[in-house]
Design a protein around this motif. Sequence first.
Motif, short mmCIF file in Angstrom:
data_model
loop_
_atom_site.label_atom_id
_atom_site.label_comp_id
_atom_site.label_asym_id
_atom_site.label_seq_id
_atom_site.Cartn_x
_atom_site.Cartn_y
_atom_site.Cartn_z
N GLN A 68 0.86 -1.16 0.01
CA GLN A 68 -0.22 0.09 0.07
C GLN A 68 0.81 1.28 0.16
N ASN A 69 0.23 2.33 -0.45
CA ASN A 69 0.93 3.64 -0.31
C ASN A 69 0.67 3.96 1.00
N PRO A 70 1.67 5.15 1.39
CA PRO A 70 1.66 5.47 2.89
C PRO A 70 0.30 5.80 3.38
N VAL A 71 -0.34 6.78 2.57
CA VAL A 71 -1.77 7.17 3.28
C VAL A 71 -2.77 6.20 3.29
N MET A 72 -2.84 5.13 2.20
CA MET A 72 -3.84 4.13 2.14
C MET A 72 -3.51 3.16 3.37
N ALA A 73 -2.09 3.03 3.59
CA ALA A 73 -1.49 2.09 4.88
C ALA A 73 -2.03 2.85 6.10
N ALA A 74 -2.16 3.85 6.39
CA ALA A 74 -2.52 4.61 7.46
C ALA A 74 -4.17 4.53 7.79
N VAL A 75 -4.79 4.94 6.65
CA VAL A 75 -6.21 4.94 6.60
C VAL A 75 -6.88 3.73 6.84
N HIS A 76 -6.43 2.72 6.18
CA HIS A 76 -6.80 1.47 6.11
C HIS A 76 -6.64 0.81 7.53
N SER A 77 -5.53 1.15 7.81
CA SER A 77 -4.83 0.06 9.19
C SER A 77 -5.81 0.81 10.57
N MET A 78 -5.96 2.16 10.43
CA MET A 78 -6.66 2.77 11.45
C MET A 78 -8.33 2.12 11.43
N GLN A 79 -8.64 2.09 10.08
CA GLN A 79 -10.12 1.82 10.11
C GLN A 79 -10.27 0.35 10.47
N ILE A 80 -9.31 -0.50 10.47
CA ILE A 80 -9.54 -2.11 10.90
C ILE A 80 -8.79 -2.35 12.33
N GLY A 81 -8.63 -1.17 12.97
CA GLY A 81 -8.23 -1.52 14.29
C GLY A 81 -6.84 -1.74 14.58
N ARG A 82 -5.87 -1.53 13.46
CA ARG A 82 -4.50 -1.92 13.77
C ARG A 82 -3.51 -0.72 13.93
N LEU A 83 -4.08 0.61 13.82
CA LEU A 83 -3.31 1.64 13.79
C LEU A 83 -4.10 2.48 14.99
N PRO A 84 -3.32 2.53 16.18
CA PRO A 84 -3.81 3.29 17.12
C PRO A 84 -3.66 5.00 17.01
N TRP A 85 -4.45 5.58 17.85
CA TRP A 85 -4.27 6.96 18.02
C TRP A 85 -3.05 7.39 19.13
N GLY A 86 -2.29 8.29 19.34
CA GLY A 86 -1.54 8.62 20.57
C GLY A 86 -0.06 8.13 20.44
N GLU A 87 0.35 7.90 21.63
CA GLU A 87 1.89 7.75 21.67
C GLU A 87 2.45 6.51 20.87
N ASP A 88 1.65 5.53 20.66
CA ASP A 88 2.00 4.30 20.07
C ASP A 88 1.87 4.20 18.70
N HIS A 89 1.18 5.29 18.09
CA HIS A 89 1.10 5.60 16.53
C HIS A 89 2.12 5.09 15.97
#
Lengths: 139, 527
Positions: free
Chosen positions: B350-371
């Motif tokens: 995936q490209n960098p934005v899609m990797a972030a958007v999709h990972s966040m939508q499916i609960g793999r990418l958190p908000w905050g310190e651990d992002h």
Amino acid sequence: MLSDDQRRTLRRIAEMMIPASTDYGVPSAADDAIFTDILRSFGRDEPHVMTVLRELGGFADLDPAGRQARVAQLREQHSEALKGLSSVILQCYYRDDRVMRSLGMEPRPPFPKGHEVEQGDWSLLDPVRKRPKFYREAP
Amino acid sequence: MPTQPVDVLIIGAGASGAAIAWSLAETKMHILCLEQGDWMRPSEYPSSGRDWEARQLNDFHYSPNRRARDTDYPINDANSPIKIANFNGVGGGTVLYAGHFPRFHPSDFRVHTMDGVADDWPIDYATLAPYYDENDRMMGVSGLSGDPAYPPHEPMMAPLPLGKSGATLARGLNKLGWHWWPSDSAIASEDYEGRARCINLAHCTSGCAQGAKASTDVTYWPAAIRAGVELRTRCRVREITRHDDGMASGVIYYDADGKEQFQPAHVVILACNAIGTARILLNSNGLANSSGLVGKNLMFHPYARIAGWFDEELDGYRGPGNCIWSQEFYETDASRGFVRGYTFEFSRGQNPVMAAVHSMQIGRLPWGEDHHRAYRRLFCHRTGMVAICEDLPEEHNRVTLDPQLKDCHGIPAPKIDYTLSENSRRMLDHAVARASEILRAAGAHDVWYEAPLTDGGWHLMGTARMGIDPQRSVVNEWGRSHDVKNLFIVDGSIFVTSAGVNPTRTIQALALYVADNIKSRLATLFD
Ligand SMILES: Cc1cc2nc3c(=O)[nH]c(=O)nc-3n(C[C@H](O)[C@H](O)[C@H](O)COP(=O)(O)OP(=O)(O)OC[C@H]3O[C@@H](n4cnc5c(N)ncnc54)[C@H](O)[C@@H]3O)c2cc1C
Ligand code: SF4
């Protein structure tokens, strides 16, 4: 045009979502340049962004625990809107020069330079080449 | 002065409209194509700007409802678990398609005889084989001959690179002893017929700025126009009109200024895809619908998407999505609990934005310190596949005209009613389970899936099926309407069944086959 309160709310959310990191040498999503980019990039998610900002009036003045609670509530009640807003923030964050560099990428669009992809080990195909045909002939 | 009639009027400049326009051009007839969208400018495609991923989510989104350009029409797909994806412009869906370019198999044309379901096609693989070859030359195909899942055929260019992702997945497949092969792709791996080779932009599904991907605006259309075909853009057809004797007399359309026009024609050819074509026919007073089947039997391919994350770095944002495929589970095997089968198509990353958007939508990418830590474990560490399941025709899956929703010209919008069959559900479950085994065997430490893929309504078929019996089909075995003898259909609507592969190579081969039938029957075309 956002009100002052809406701007402050948006900035707080951006910071909560992606804080700065000295370990990785990257700014937060509330960094001036990234935030300016966010403000002009709502695109087709504008209704989602506005829903979130409407729901989160007074958000920037809450303490951290209060903000966490409001975001959790929003996740339950307006998940599509929150997804839209998150997408806008991520679109702007992950195209920032500093962020792209920290990921080992050149800060440029893909075209016209393109990228290299290695051929890979084609000998992996040898066992499949030995397989007899397995599609069905039709009458 | 009244507008002069044209010999042939084609509606739609997408995959099939382009192919038939080019093929008919040698007759030197006056051929006109009306297309509601614009010519694309490849130099302005998203991959040439810093906002390349954002534009994919906006003016280059594959959902017409989100993209909402003035050249798009809205589609009410609320009553379908699978949402429609398309593109409206010169090139049609090929502007955004991935360029996966499989052929059908011999068994795909004989599903009733061989598996006791649906209907056989009135034509077979051997009939289409020369048209597949002709279309391959025009589009340019990369791949490797010798695939044991297919009758012999010869792609003209070397396969796209395996890369790190393909090699990793191939190792997993080899461990399990399952079939895989480099995918046939409508992407030039070498310079081809004036088109430059692929430079791995990884942005095929928002238009190829390099021109390496075979969209018909850069393949068929330049050749068709040089041969004398006229293409008018921003012309949206509302309906096909009739003479008193029931023959088509022409079309009413809205021109670029929004003015209503009438264009008479001796022959009308519909090439608007299985939704756009059904919409025009239904809006033309029941034209060509004595069977009652116009709009019915809509087929998608229910898709599953399965992805895994690996410790090692993979291709990530580099390279076309196309890579390898597996047809281990393609042909019917009753022990699996469903009839017919599916193809796995393996993608890269995936490209960098899609990797972030999709990972966040499916609960793999958190908000905050651990992002940041989490992101770096995900980005460039993901690869996977889609499963393309054969959908069987069912009359209740259909396109009708929405009683309320209209486009900007006031033409009723299409409404989709679709339910996933039990057979498809079982096939998806099977595919997810097998895909997870492949990913684990390849070394994935985390696996995710979505099935059916909600956004995956990009293969549109079946709403004006072909057949010999006028009561059970809309067009005959060479694409002519049973009811209206100067009306032809050449897009995916005429599919009898869907097979378990992407449809465009077959759609175009069919368009060339219909064109040849028209050319060889000119003297008796309306008999
Ligand atoms: C994101 C995406 C990925 C895809 N990937 C693949 C893939 O890898 N492999 C594959 O085989 N297929 C793929 N497809 C599907 C492929 O694009 C279609 O199968 C193919 O384009 C269909 O050809 P068609 O001629 O039937 O219709 P289209 O190509 O859809 O062309 C129809 C044309 O008709 C025009 N039209 C419609 N109504 C009117 C009207 N009233 N008046 C005037 N003009 C009108 C439209 O504007 C459009 O240009 C993909 C599609 C999408 C959206
Ligand atoms: S990866 Fe290749 S085909 Fe895809 S957009 Fe880039 S150059 Fe075009």
